[in-house]
Design an enzyme around this catalytic site. Sequence first.
Site, PDB file in Angstrom:
ATOM      1  N   GLY A  58      40.354  38.456   3.466  1.00 16.77           N
ATOM      2  CA  GLY A  58      41.684  37.812   2.910  1.00 16.77           C
ATOM      3  C   GLY A  58      42.754  38.268   4.024  1.00 16.77           C
ATOM      4  N   ARG A  73      29.574  37.311   3.522  1.00 14.52           N
ATOM      5  CA  ARG A  73      29.876  36.074   4.488  1.00 14.52           C
ATOM      6  C   ARG A  73      28.359  35.632   4.807  1.00 14.52           C
ATOM      7  NH1 ARG A  73      32.511  37.418  10.163  1.00 14.52           N
ATOM      8  NH2 ARG A  73      30.939  38.315  11.244  1.00 14.52           N
ATOM      9  N   TYR A 121      30.697  41.830   5.296  1.00 15.69           N
ATOM     10  CA  TYR A 121      29.207  41.198   6.042  1.00 15.69           C
ATOM     11  C   TYR A 121      28.131  40.794   5.185  1.00 15.69           C
ATOM     12  CZ  TYR A 121      31.996  42.276  10.142  1.00 15.69           C
ATOM     13  OH  TYR A 121      33.004  42.657  11.247  1.00 15.69           O
ATOM     14  N   ASP A 173      40.632  27.944  11.050  1.00 12.32           N
ATOM     15  CA  ASP A 173      41.893  27.292  11.840  1.00 12.32           C
ATOM     16  C   ASP A 173      41.926  27.212  13.310  1.00 12.32           C
ATOM     17  OD1 ASP A 173      44.738  28.927  12.849  1.00 12.32           O
ATOM     18  OD2 ASP A 173      44.971  27.120  11.383  1.00 12.32           O
ATOM     19  N   ASP A 194      38.196  32.506   3.699  1.00 13.61           N
ATOM     20  CA  ASP A 194      39.342  32.880   2.877  1.00 13.61           C
ATOM     21  C   ASP A 194      39.972  31.772   2.089  1.00 13.61           C
ATOM     22  OD1 ASP A 194      39.006  35.396   3.961  1.00 13.61           O
ATOM     23  OD2 ASP A 194      40.764  35.325   5.595  1.00 13.61           O
TER      24      ASP A 194
END
Length: 405
Positions: free
Chosen positions: A216, A326, A323, A142, A172
């Site tokens: 999230g 991702r 971590y 975003d 997310d």
Amino acid sequence: MVLFQTIFSGSQDALATIQKNPIFFEQAGPRQNIYFNPADVTAGIVTCGGLCPGINDVIRALVMELHYRYKVPRILGFPFGYEGLVKKSGHRPIELTPDKVAHIMNFGGSILGSSRGNQAINDMVDTLCLYGVKMLFCIGGDGTLRGAQAIHEEVKRRKEDIAIVGIPKTIDNDINYVQKTFGFSTAFSKAVEAVNCAHEEAKGAPNGIGLVKLMGRHSGFIAVNAALASKNVNFVLIPESDFDLEGKGAFLEVLKDRIKKRGHSVIIVAEGAGQKYFEDKGEKDQSGNKRLADIGIFMKDRISEYFKKENLNINLKYIDPSYIIRSVPANAEDSVFCGFLAQNAVHAAFAGRTSCVVGIWNNVFTVMPIQLAIAERKVLKPERSTLWRALLASTGQPNRMIAES
């Protein structure tokens, strides 16, 4: 064109909707006519924000599509996110070739590195002009897309001919009007490993409780999908569904009933859940996002305190694999998906599209304005979500865990 709405109450409703003024997305893909002369193009790639599985797959696919299909002579990777577009930062772009990116999909993270934080838009556009960049591919979430929109507006103000195309990256899965983002499949698949380990720990001890915190900030998609995939989860706490801790019908009482009946329990809590229990200090991170309190440690302590007060001994194990999840390479499904996104981003840029995002909707790849993608955040809506109903059936948890007044 891609029809936005695909589910109707009946044939008459479908016909009426289509005849009135239906909403369509533009379908992504190659165009018969292109805007840029490939021989004159220098392309730029930047990766921003937190790490996510599949970033290197996207970089690789961008380079391959630009080099082999469009014969672009020069592709630059700007290091460490938007910071790499600011000359005074001291970073210099890396020339990307097929040989350099051939095997990067085998590694997690981003070969270009990443960063958070706002940079001066003027400085970034100066750098694009300095290197003669004609198209910039911004891989990020975003905040990155908001930055890309700001870059586009400055480019437009200067009347420069530079296409700005976003490739949405958020673990997310919360980008508006994007069915799914790359890395999401890998993320919740990897999360299942942690959840299943928590289950083994829980059932292997008297009154065992396995508590797992997953990503999230605003949406519970990873938490819910990990629970559905694992099938060993009893409670999922997400930002979109309010819950109370103590009182009749509240979470801790329901958890106690579960422990007494079954002797163990597995709980997933999304990082943005339960923030009402913390004082809002107004703190923000480098990207301008609200700094969240640690709900995982909080829940661990509150569960322990509650059962101690109830004179019920428990064995609680807390796992935070954020971590690890991702930073892993993309799985096979995500790797293929990353390739299609990147290819369609290149097609969009060459067609002269700018200030746009490539995504997928109703299983068709689309191109839409960045402004639409950042207008609001996509969240799970428990009151009308088939995903949430499936979660309730899988876990057996109550729809609402609010204390009776």
